[in-house]
Design an enzyme around this catalytic site. Structure first.
Site, mmCIF file in Angstrom:
data_model
loop_
_atom_site.group_PDB
_atom_site.id
_atom_site.type_symbol
_atom_site.label_atom_id
_atom_site.label_comp_id
_atom_site.label_asym_id
_atom_site.label_seq_id
_atom_site.Cartn_x
_atom_site.Cartn_y
_atom_site.Cartn_z
ATOM 1 N N HIS A 253 0.839 -1.203 0.000
ATOM 2 C CA HIS A 253 0.000 0.000 0.000
ATOM 3 C C HIS A 253 0.878 1.260 0.000
ATOM 4 O O HIS A 253 0.742 2.121 -0.871
ATOM 5 C CB HIS A 253 -0.927 -0.011 1.229
ATOM 6 C CG HIS A 253 -1.805 1.194 1.322
ATOM 7 N ND1 HIS A 253 -3.120 1.186 0.920
ATOM 8 C CD2 HIS A 253 -1.552 2.458 1.748
ATOM 9 C CE1 HIS A 253 -3.630 2.401 1.096
ATOM 10 N NE2 HIS A 253 -2.700 3.194 1.599
ATOM 11 N N GLU A 254 1.777 1.339 0.963
ATOM 12 C CA GLU A 254 2.610 2.547 1.080
ATOM 13 C C GLU A 254 3.539 2.686 -0.124
ATOM 14 O O GLU A 254 3.815 3.799 -0.576
ATOM 15 C CB GLU A 254 3.396 2.537 2.400
ATOM 16 C CG GLU A 254 2.529 2.472 3.668
ATOM 17 C CD GLU A 254 1.414 3.516 3.734
ATOM 18 O OE1 GLU A 254 1.532 4.565 3.079
ATOM 19 O OE2 GLU A 254 0.406 3.260 4.424
ATOM 20 N N HIS A 257 1.863 4.474 -2.867
ATOM 21 C CA HIS A 257 1.984 5.931 -2.699
ATOM 22 C C HIS A 257 3.371 6.384 -3.152
ATOM 23 O O HIS A 257 3.526 7.384 -3.850
ATOM 24 C CB HIS A 257 1.805 6.331 -1.231
ATOM 25 C CG HIS A 257 0.390 6.236 -0.735
ATOM 26 N ND1 HIS A 257 -0.647 6.898 -1.341
ATOM 27 C CD2 HIS A 257 -0.157 5.585 0.331
ATOM 28 C CE1 HIS A 257 -1.775 6.660 -0.664
ATOM 29 N NE2 HIS A 257 -1.498 5.859 0.338
ATOM 30 N N GLU A 283 -4.670 7.366 -3.286
ATOM 31 C CA GLU A 283 -5.157 6.080 -2.775
ATOM 32 C C GLU A 283 -5.435 5.106 -3.915
ATOM 33 O O GLU A 283 -5.342 3.894 -3.726
ATOM 34 C CB GLU A 283 -6.396 6.276 -1.900
ATOM 35 C CG GLU A 283 -6.138 6.995 -0.583
ATOM 36 C CD GLU A 283 -5.093 6.329 0.306
ATOM 37 O OE1 GLU A 283 -4.941 5.092 0.240
ATOM 38 O OE2 GLU A 283 -4.394 7.045 1.037
HETATM 39 ZN ZN LIG Z 1 -2.909 5.256 1.734
#
Ligand SMILES: [Zn+2]
Length: 491
Positions: A253-254, A257, A283
């Site tokens: 997830h990170e 980003h 996101e």
């Molecule tokens: Zn996030």
């Protein structure tokens, strides 16, 4: 103009570094001074951005005949930001930044003890400041729109909330139709030490394209990503012994980003053409790698192969990817947002958004927040927290002033499913690439379709540009139905 923009960028990088350091390294007694440091840096950046001489120079340059189209697009957005920032007094911006930093520190201390009463006063102050911010910058319709604009520019809660609530109503019968599952319905059957989790996380993040020469991975109480310079992308995760793959999925997830930030134009670092279009789009990138790629069958096959190579001595690795894939797609209403599956996750977001709007509009008092939280969790997910640490204190957002952020997670899910549909049409072999661990075609496609644009387009325009379709929940619901169908038929 160039010098001022450069200075603002430097100050913002330093501010981010101070925040990253607060969440990763800072000793408990350092929080007071850190809040003052962050407030000072924020005020310095604000002062430069809102300096009337700077604003008039930007206007002049914008009208100058020799400015390129690219410069004009960039400067028009700088002007938009400056005009909005100029509505806020620098003293207010500085005080707000200081309170946000103190709020994070208070949350970090209160969460393990589940002590909501300890942070309720600072939360009430942060909400009062958010309301004042809305008064300063102005709004039409709900006061919440002024805050939402900081995360999803031009979005209106009058449009967004119905999308979230309609999605929740569409998902509810799908969740109700699932067989009742216990927490160990699809056990992993193997363990990884924290050291092994760290190795796996780093290896897989590197494999999907994250550049560790321009970024790093460390640990914090809550996973996050922060940009501290044009070649300095910080990611954090939290390791949990109880789930050997939890940190990996937070890491994906990170890293999503981080890949977005690493894909932005560095010649416009911290300027509109070199920043993300919105948090919803941010996101969309993190949820894309975590879920659409990460929770797919071909990715689980790749991951299993990777673990076999890295950890030949680990007992209990499954013989094929099926059990791993089922485990990563265990759809069960639960309490913790960041551990939620792709389906129920959106209910966590609907709940938070309803609460945020009520807090900002003043129809919910901070003292009534825990009971409202419990009511909504009971209604939407049928679960009740055993303490505030898994209830209102689980996420740091509100306590560090990120009010108006939550709806962007579901917007990100909806954008990401639309991107996936488009990618599959343009790259028919994408699933084979994932299984063989070749992620470059996906990353290149995301770079061209999303990252390269910076803030050139508004969020809904980018949707049309990148996916060829108007924003809607349809792609996401189809994606979920396909997955539920596979989960029901594949053993
Ligand atoms: Zn996030």
């Amino acid at each position: 103009v160039e010098t001022t923009l450069r200075e603002i960028g430097l100050l913002e990088d330093v501010g981010s570094l101070l925040s990253w350091d607060q969440e990763v390294n800072l000793p408990a007694h350092g929080t007071e001074a850190r809040a003052a440091q962050i407030a000072f840096i924020t005020a310095e950046a604000h002062r430069r951005l809102t300096d009337p001489r700077f604003i008039s120079l930007v206007r002049e340059l914008l009208d100058a005949k020799d400015s390129s189209e690219e410069q004009r697009v960039n400067l028009a957005l700088v002007l938009e930001d400056a005009d909005r920032a100029a509505k806020l007094p620098t003293d207010f911006v500085s005080a707000q930044a200081e309170l946000q930093s103190k709020g994070y520190a208070a949350w970090e201390e209160a969460k393990p003890r589940g002590d909501f009463a300890a942070v309720a006063p600072i939360l009430a102050e942060l909400i009062a400041m958010a309301r004042r911010e809305a008064e300063y910058v102005g709004f039409s319709g709900s006061q919440y729109n002024a805050l939402l604009h900081s995360y999803e520019p031009y979005a209106r809660i009058e449009d967004v909330l119905p999308v979230l609530l309609d999605l929740a109503s569409s998902l509810a019968p799908r969740i109700a139709a699932l067989p009742v599952q216990g927490a160990d319905a699809a056990p992993l059957g193997f363990q990884l030490t924290v050291d092994q989790q760290r190795i796996l996380c780093r290896k897989v993040i590197e494999r999907i394209g994250f550049d560790f020469e321009s970024g790093m991975l460390s640990e914090s109480a809550h996973p996050f990503a922060e940009t501290c310079g044009p070649h300095d992308q910080r990611l954090t995760v939290t390791f949990r012994e109880s789930d050997p793959l939890d940190a990996l999925y937070s890491g994906l997830h990170e890293a999503g980003h981080g890949l977005y930030e690493q894909g932005l134009r560095r010649d416009f670092h911290r300027q509109p053409l070199g920043t993300s279009v919105s948090l919803g789009w941010h996101e969309s990138q993190s949820r894309f790698w975590e879920n659409i790629v990460g929770r797919s069958e071909p990715f689980c096959a790749f991951l299993l192969q990777e673990m076999r190579t890295l950890f030949p001595g680990v007992d209990g690795l499954p013989l094929d990817a099926g059990p791993l894939w089922r485990n990563r797609n265990c759809i069960t209403p639960g309490l913790i947002r960041i551990q939620a599956d792709e389906v129920t996750y959106n209910l966590h977001i609907a709940i938070r958004t309803l609460i945020e709007v009520e807090l900002v509009e003043g129809t919910l008092a901070v003292s009534d927040l825990p009971s409202r939280w419990e009511d909504l969790y009971q209604r939407y997910l049928g679960v009740a927290p055993r303490g505030h640490h898994e209830g209102v204190l689980q996420d740091p957002h509100w306590y560090c002033g990120l009010i108006g952020y939550f709806p962007t997670y579901t917007l990100g899910n909806l954008y990401s499913a639309m991107l996936w549909d488009k990618l599959k049409v343009e790259h028919t072999g994408v699933e084979g690439d994932i299984e063989s661990g070749d992620f470059l075609p996906i990353l290149s496609w995301l770079r061209n379709s999303v990252h390269a644009h910076g803030r050139r387009h508004r969020p809904l325009e980018l949707c049309k540009v990148a996916t060829g379709a108007d924003f809607s929940s349809t792609a996401f619901l189809n994606y979920i139905d396909q997955k539920l169908g596979r989960l029901g038929t594949v053993s």
